[in-house]
Design a protein around this motif. Structure first.
Motif, mmCIF file in Angstrom:
data_model
loop_
_atom_site.group_PDB
_atom_site.id
_atom_site.type_symbol
_atom_site.label_atom_id
_atom_site.label_comp_id
_atom_site.label_asym_id
_atom_site.label_seq_id
_atom_site.Cartn_x
_atom_site.Cartn_y
_atom_site.Cartn_z
ATOM 1 N N LYS A 121 0.529 -1.363 0.135
ATOM 2 C CA LYS A 121 -0.544 0.055 0.148
ATOM 3 C C LYS A 121 0.752 1.161 0.079
ATOM 4 C CE LYS A 121 -0.653 -0.100 4.750
ATOM 5 N NZ LYS A 121 -1.638 -0.203 5.943
ATOM 6 N N TYR A 122 1.819 1.243 0.319
ATOM 7 C CA TYR A 122 3.281 2.473 0.087
ATOM 8 C C TYR A 122 3.801 2.474 -0.908
ATOM 9 C CZ TYR A 122 1.743 2.226 5.413
ATOM 10 O OH TYR A 122 1.550 1.860 7.048
ATOM 11 N N VAL A 123 4.461 1.253 -1.540
ATOM 12 C CA VAL A 123 4.765 1.158 -2.570
ATOM 13 C C VAL A 123 3.919 1.641 -3.642
ATOM 14 C CG1 VAL A 123 5.663 -0.204 -3.891
ATOM 15 C CG2 VAL A 123 6.526 -0.941 -2.001
ATOM 16 N N LYS A 124 2.803 1.393 -3.972
ATOM 17 C CA LYS A 124 2.200 1.539 -5.138
ATOM 18 C C LYS A 124 1.917 2.931 -5.011
ATOM 19 C CE LYS A 124 -1.961 0.149 -2.960
ATOM 20 N NZ LYS A 124 -3.859 -0.189 -3.487
ATOM 21 N N LYS A 125 1.963 3.658 -3.957
ATOM 22 C CA LYS A 125 2.322 4.826 -3.806
ATOM 23 C C LYS A 125 3.038 6.202 -4.283
ATOM 24 C CE LYS A 125 -1.038 5.755 0.087
ATOM 25 N NZ LYS A 125 -0.775 6.158 1.900
ATOM 26 N N ASN A 126 3.900 5.713 -4.787
ATOM 27 C CA ASN A 126 5.069 5.881 -5.519
ATOM 28 C C ASN A 126 5.029 6.300 -6.913
ATOM 29 O OD1 ASN A 126 7.734 5.794 -6.764
ATOM 30 N ND2 ASN A 126 8.191 5.558 -5.217
ATOM 31 N N GLY A 127 5.230 7.244 -7.616
ATOM 32 C CA GLY A 127 4.634 8.013 -8.625
ATOM 33 C C GLY A 127 5.229 7.117 -10.148
ATOM 34 N N GLN A 128 6.641 6.002 -9.998
ATOM 35 C CA GLN A 128 7.297 5.244 -10.615
ATOM 36 C C GLN A 128 6.243 4.013 -10.827
ATOM 37 O OE1 GLN A 128 11.404 5.333 -10.528
ATOM 38 N NE2 GLN A 128 11.188 6.975 -8.525
ATOM 39 N N ASN A 129 5.721 4.060 -9.555
ATOM 40 C CA ASN A 129 4.439 2.350 -9.653
ATOM 41 C C ASN A 129 3.651 2.535 -10.357
ATOM 42 O OD1 ASN A 129 6.737 1.562 -8.429
ATOM 43 N ND2 ASN A 129 6.637 1.515 -6.951
ATOM 44 N N LYS A 130 3.004 3.885 -10.822
ATOM 45 C CA LYS A 130 1.605 4.371 -11.456
ATOM 46 C C LYS A 130 1.454 2.807 -12.024
ATOM 47 C CE LYS A 130 2.491 7.923 -15.029
ATOM 48 N NZ LYS A 130 2.581 8.355 -15.189
#
Length: 249
Positions: free
Chosen positions: A92-101
């Motif tokens: 849930k934290y990792v997916k908030k990174n814009g690189q992982n959109k």
């Protein structure tokens, strides 16, 4: 073109030399083949430091950050169930990174087709297929069953001029004789300087994890790039980097 190295460092450096010396900034196709159980070269630490400094200067992720998108080694203590659960907790934290959109490689490997509500843990399936499940399933060593996808046409087939993910298409875990295993990875596009070294490290880490869970030993990685480009640097920068390290290969 096939380039072999006795380590990730040697293989990556040999490829960089070929591109820096050549008339083009790309090779198509390129197979990077490297061994995984040899001692690391004496110059590896220095080269990785210099590469990370270069990556920082061009606003690209470090080697370690790129590698962790394929396999989060920092979460890998314990058995496979622990690794998968740990990543579930931080997703849930990792997916908030814009690189992982558009997605994340390791997430695709352990939760493919997540949007359907029935995500598939491909790595768990491969481990259980190869080892079997006592009382439920006999071991199956059919090599075509030991493949995990990262490309999902249901969401990745778009008309965007530029997308950036996923360049890695699939990973194959291939048992060999005498308890060894090789990993084959296929990239549609790969950027040698921006992410190539980190890609190789991530694939090697993933391979060691899967081999261990399957009762095997990883000894070889093949990374097949349909198109390999130098990346977000010009030839003069590549030539300067090569000047310092050419002597080692």
């Amino acid at each position: 073109m096939i380039v072999h190295g006795n380590s990730i460092t040697e293989c990556w450096l040999k490829i960089l030399i070929v591109v820096a010396d050549g008339t083009s900034s790309e090779i198509s196709p390129l197979i990077a083949n490297f061994s995984t159980n040899n001692p690391v070269p004496d110059y590896q630490e220095e080269l990785e430091h210099d590469l990370n400094e270069l990556l920082k200067s061009i606003n690209q992720n470090s080697i370690e950050t790129t590698a962790s998108t394929i396999f989060p080694k920092s979460l890998s203590h314990g058995d496979q169930t622990s690794v998968f659960k740990r990543f579930d907790k931080i997703w849930k934290y990792v997916k908030k990174n814009g690189q992982n959109k558009y997605g994340h490689y390791f997430r695709r490997l352990i939760a493919f087709n997540e949007a359907s509500g029935k995500p598939i843990n491909q790595l768990k399936h491969i481990i259980e297929t190869y080892n079997g499940i006592e009382g439920l399933r006999n071991p199956v060593h059919r090599r075509s069953a030991l493949i995990a996808l990262t490309f999902d046409p249901s969401i990745d087939h778009t008309s965007q001029a530029l997308r950036g993910f996923p360049c890695l298409q699939q990973v194959c875990f291939i048992p060999k004789k005498k308890g060894k295993m090789k990993l084959n990875a296929i990239y549609a596009m790969q950027y040698l300087v921006d992410r190539g070294y980190g890609n190789y490290v991530g694939l090697q880490n993933l391979g060691h994890f899967m081999a261990s869970e399957m009762g095997l030993e990883l000894d070889e990685v093949n990374c097949i790039a349909s198109i390999l480009e130098l990346g977000n640097v010009n030839k003069s920068i590549a030539k300067e980097f090569v000047k310092k390290y050419r002597k080692y290969v």
